[in-house]
Design a protein around this motif. Structure first.
Motif, short mmCIF file in Angstrom:
data_model
loop_
_atom_site.label_atom_id
_atom_site.label_comp_id
_atom_site.label_asym_id
_atom_site.label_seq_id
_atom_site.Cartn_x
_atom_site.Cartn_y
_atom_site.Cartn_z
N ALA A 154 -23.70 -4.54 17.96
CA ALA A 154 -22.71 -3.48 17.70
C ALA A 154 -21.54 -4.01 16.89
O ALA A 154 -21.07 -3.34 15.96
CB ALA A 154 -22.23 -2.88 19.02
N LEU A 155 -21.07 -5.21 17.20
CA LEU A 155 -19.96 -5.80 16.44
C LEU A 155 -20.38 -6.09 15.01
O LEU A 155 -19.63 -5.81 14.07
CB LEU A 155 -19.46 -7.08 17.12
CG LEU A 155 -18.32 -7.79 16.41
CD1 LEU A 155 -17.11 -6.89 16.26
CD2 LEU A 155 -17.96 -9.07 17.15
N GLU A 156 -21.57 -6.62 14.81
CA GLU A 156 -22.06 -6.90 13.46
C GLU A 156 -22.15 -5.61 12.64
O GLU A 156 -21.72 -5.56 11.50
CB GLU A 156 -23.43 -7.58 13.53
CG GLU A 156 -24.07 -7.82 12.18
CD GLU A 156 -23.38 -8.86 11.32
OE1 GLU A 156 -23.65 -8.91 10.11
OE2 GLU A 156 -22.55 -9.64 11.86
N LEU A 157 -22.70 -4.56 13.23
CA LEU A 157 -22.82 -3.29 12.52
C LEU A 157 -21.44 -2.68 12.21
O LEU A 157 -21.22 -2.16 11.12
CB LEU A 157 -23.67 -2.31 13.33
CG LEU A 157 -25.16 -2.69 13.44
CD1 LEU A 157 -25.84 -1.84 14.50
CD2 LEU A 157 -25.86 -2.58 12.09
N ALA A 158 -20.51 -2.76 13.16
CA ALA A 158 -19.16 -2.24 12.92
C ALA A 158 -18.47 -3.03 11.81
O ALA A 158 -17.81 -2.45 10.94
CB ALA A 158 -18.34 -2.28 14.20
N THR A 161 -7.59 -7.60 8.87
CA THR A 161 -8.00 -7.31 10.25
C THR A 161 -8.19 -5.81 10.46
O THR A 161 -7.59 -5.00 9.78
CB THR A 161 -6.95 -7.81 11.27
OG1 THR A 161 -5.72 -7.15 11.02
CG2 THR A 161 -6.76 -9.31 11.19
N ALA A 162 -9.06 -5.50 11.42
CA ALA A 162 -9.26 -4.12 11.86
C ALA A 162 -9.23 -4.14 13.39
O ALA A 162 -9.73 -5.07 14.01
CB ALA A 162 -10.59 -3.57 11.36
N THR A 163 -8.64 -3.13 13.98
CA THR A 163 -8.53 -3.03 15.43
C THR A 163 -9.71 -2.25 15.99
O THR A 163 -10.14 -1.27 15.40
CB THR A 163 -7.22 -2.32 15.80
OG1 THR A 163 -6.13 -3.04 15.22
CG2 THR A 163 -7.04 -2.25 17.30
N GLY A 164 -10.19 -2.70 17.15
CA GLY A 164 -11.31 -2.00 17.77
C GLY A 164 -11.38 -2.28 19.25
O GLY A 164 -10.51 -2.93 19.83
N THR A 191 -13.81 -1.93 29.38
CA THR A 191 -13.30 -1.90 28.01
C THR A 191 -12.58 -3.21 27.71
O THR A 191 -12.04 -3.86 28.60
CB THR A 191 -12.33 -0.73 27.80
OG1 THR A 191 -11.29 -0.80 28.78
CG2 THR A 191 -13.05 0.61 27.92
N GLU A 192 -12.58 -3.55 26.43
CA GLU A 192 -11.92 -4.78 25.99
C GLU A 192 -11.48 -4.60 24.55
O GLU A 192 -12.25 -4.09 23.72
CB GLU A 192 -12.91 -5.94 26.10
CG GLU A 192 -12.39 -7.26 25.63
CD GLU A 192 -13.48 -8.34 25.66
OE1 GLU A 192 -13.25 -9.39 25.03
OE2 GLU A 192 -14.53 -8.14 26.28
N HIS A 193 -10.26 -5.00 24.25
CA HIS A 193 -9.77 -4.95 22.86
C HIS A 193 -10.49 -5.99 22.03
O HIS A 193 -10.87 -7.04 22.52
CB HIS A 193 -8.26 -5.23 22.81
CG HIS A 193 -7.44 -4.15 23.42
ND1 HIS A 193 -7.15 -2.97 22.78
CD2 HIS A 193 -6.86 -4.05 24.64
CE1 HIS A 193 -6.42 -2.21 23.56
NE2 HIS A 193 -6.23 -2.84 24.71
N LEU A 194 -10.64 -5.69 20.74
CA LEU A 194 -11.19 -6.68 19.82
C LEU A 194 -10.52 -6.52 18.48
O LEU A 194 -9.97 -5.46 18.15
CB LEU A 194 -12.71 -6.56 19.69
CG LEU A 194 -13.29 -5.36 18.96
CD1 LEU A 194 -13.53 -5.69 17.48
CD2 LEU A 194 -14.62 -4.99 19.57
N THR A 195 -10.54 -7.59 17.72
CA THR A 195 -10.02 -7.57 16.36
C THR A 195 -11.09 -8.15 15.46
O THR A 195 -11.61 -9.24 15.71
CB THR A 195 -8.73 -8.41 16.24
OG1 THR A 195 -7.76 -7.90 17.18
CG2 THR A 195 -8.16 -8.36 14.85
N VAL A 196 -11.42 -7.41 14.42
CA VAL A 196 -12.36 -7.88 13.42
C VAL A 196 -11.53 -8.53 12.33
O VAL A 196 -10.61 -7.90 11.80
CB VAL A 196 -13.19 -6.72 12.85
CG1 VAL A 196 -14.17 -7.22 11.79
CG2 VAL A 196 -13.92 -6.00 13.97
N THR A 197 -11.83 -9.78 12.00
CA THR A 197 -11.05 -10.52 11.02
C THR A 197 -11.98 -11.09 9.96
O THR A 197 -13.07 -11.56 10.26
CB THR A 197 -10.30 -11.69 11.69
OG1 THR A 197 -9.50 -11.16 12.75
CG2 THR A 197 -9.43 -12.42 10.71
N ARG A 198 -11.51 -11.02 8.71
CA ARG A 198 -12.27 -11.60 7.61
C ARG A 198 -11.30 -12.08 6.55
O ARG A 198 -10.27 -11.47 6.31
CB ARG A 198 -13.22 -10.55 7.05
CG ARG A 198 -14.13 -11.11 5.97
CD ARG A 198 -15.27 -10.20 5.68
NE ARG A 198 -14.90 -9.25 4.64
CZ ARG A 198 -15.65 -8.23 4.29
NH1 ARG A 198 -16.77 -8.00 4.90
NH2 ARG A 198 -15.28 -7.42 3.34
#
Length: 177
Positions: A165-169, A121-124, A106-113
């Motif tokens: 998966a990241l693109e779709l999320a 940002t969104a946490t994932g 597992t690894e944390h990620l942050t979606v930023t735009r």
């Protein structure tokens, strides 16, 4: 169809509550809570065109049975399986803990735009199977949790399941302010 946003859930709850209040013959109608409204009842978190573009697929076949939504994409003869789920009850921490218990990385990620001069940002999290390079899952917080799972039946890392998966999320989460 646009991506589901938290605002959509609120509007849906108000609309359903208004409909139930206005059309009910019961003098004391029951209140409708957000938990009773499925924001993605038709397995349409994105349009098929959006999914096909994100995967760079030549063809896309939907095999949906709500609440689990699945598609099979094919690009240059290579198949990729896509699964989307939404749950109101599982937190990112619960998904993280279950994945670790089952032996996944597992690894944390942050979606930023950037939107309207503001950074949104969104946490994932990423969930990867160390035994299968062709598998990746991205889960993100969205009035519950959305999850996109991508698996190459060939178990090879191409096309990159985590990038897909990241693109779709990212497309699914409405990051506008």
């Amino acid at each position: 169809m646009t991506a589901f946003s938290p605002r959509d859930a609120g509007v849906a709850v108000i609309a359903v509550a208004a409909l139930l209040t206005g059309c009910s013959s019961d003098p004391a109608p029951k209140a409708v809570s957000a938990a009773e409204v499925n924001p993605l009842p038709q397995c349409e978190p994105l349009t098929n065109e959006q999914i096909q573009q994100a995967v760079h697929a030549d063809t896309l076949t939907a095999h949906t049975t709500p609440p689990v939504c699945t598609w099979q994409a094919e690009r240059a003869g290579v198949e990729t399986d896509l699964t989307f789920t939404f749950t109101e009850h599982d937190s990112l921490q619960q998904i993280w803990d279950r994945a670790r218990e089952d032996g996944y990385d597992t690894e944390h990620l942050t979606v930023t735009r950037e939107a309207l001069g503001t950074t949104i940002t969104a946490t994932g999290i990423y969930v990867r199977d160390p035994r299968d390079l062709g598998y990746c899952q991205v889960s993100a917080a969205l009035n519950g949790t959305i999850t996109w799972r991508v698996q190459n039946p060939s178990h090879t890392p191409a096309p990159d399941p985590c990038a897909i998966a990241l693109e779709l999320a990212t497309l699914t989460i409405d990051l506008s302010p």
